[in-house]
Design an enzyme around this catalytic site. Structure first.
Site, PDB file in Angstrom:
ATOM      1  CE  LYS A   7      71.178 102.536  22.438  1.00  0.00           C
ATOM      2  NZ  LYS A   7      72.335 101.672  22.782  1.00  0.00           N
ATOM      3  CG  ASP A  16      74.638 102.040  25.908  1.00  0.00           C
ATOM      4  OD1 ASP A  16      75.616 102.702  25.497  1.00  0.00           O
ATOM      5  OD2 ASP A  16      73.656 101.768  25.193  1.00  0.00           O
ATOM      6  CE  LYS A  50      70.020 101.933  25.934  1.00  0.00           C
ATOM      7  NZ  LYS A  50      71.048 100.867  25.929  1.00  0.00           N
TER       8      LYS A  50
END
Length: 220
Positions: free
Chosen positions: A180, A89, A151
């Site tokens: 996400k 991430d 995300k």
């Protein structure tokens, strides 16, 4: 719906101890969460502890500011993968995005994607700091750069996921990328709202409470 498989069980606090990481790992194995999301210093330990389980190891790159150089982010990726990370991430260069230096933002993501090999890359755009147009642009660039997910948040910038942001991001990336939601998802109601809005993954430290239908006071 198997709620657990949507959850990255998360502990990214700077003061996280090994005992707390082990508790996170044990919970992830018990509830069969999709992954544990932890800082890079614990990746090797987690990978060893989870090697015979169905739980992935997720870590963060350029966290939490995104202001590292692309070369630094790429090295972080290589080191994390070597230590056993399955998913990465990363945080975009937020200042470059706000300046309109879009090539720089794209190349930064591309450097991480290239270094990752075939590992999953999620691009954190830090929605709380962006206008809606910047959110759209960041999502478009993430798609162009070959990421797997966009995300919402680090959870460290004073705000987290909102239903509106998840919908906006999903509208931009369509079926090409997944979304996400992370930051501030504290209970089953929050979780379901994010899934209904288009998220296919939720990052939360409240994974156990979500599954049990309880409430958490955590910001992440």
């Amino acid at each position: 719906m198997d709620y657990a498989k949507y959850i990255d069980h998360t502990l990214l606090k700077p003061d996280a101890t090994l005992d707390q990481i082990d508790k996170l790992i044990d919970e992830a194995k018990e509830y069969h969460f999709k992954s544990v999301c932890i800082n890079p210093t614990y990746v090797k330990h987690a990978a060893e502890a989870l090697k015979d389980s169905d739980v992935l190891v997720c870590t963060v790159i350029g966290f939490p500011l995104g202001a590292n150089t692309s070369a630094t982010k790429a090295f972080e990726v290589e080191d994390a993968v070597k230590n056993g990370a399955d998913e990465l991430d990363m945080i975009i260069n937020i200042g470059a995005l706000k300046d309109g230096r879009y090539d720089e933002v794209r190349k930064d993501i591309e450097a991480v994607v290239k270094a990752s090999g075939d590992h999953t890359v999620k691009v954190i755009i830090e929605t709380v700091l962006l206008t809606d147009e910047e959110k759209r642009k960041a999502s478009e660039i993430s798609k162009e750069a070959g990421a797997d997910f966009v995300k919402t948040s680090t959870g460290f910038a004073g705000g987290g996921a909102t239903v509106e942001d998840v919908k906006l991001m999903k509208e931009v990336v369509g079926d090409d990328l997944e979304v996400k939601a992370s930051g501030g998802v504290r209970n089953l109601e929050d979780f379901k709202a994010m899934i209904d809005a288009g998220a296919t993954r939720v990052g939360a430290s409240a994974g156990v409470q979500i599954i049990q239908g309880l409430e958490s006071d955590s910001d992440y």
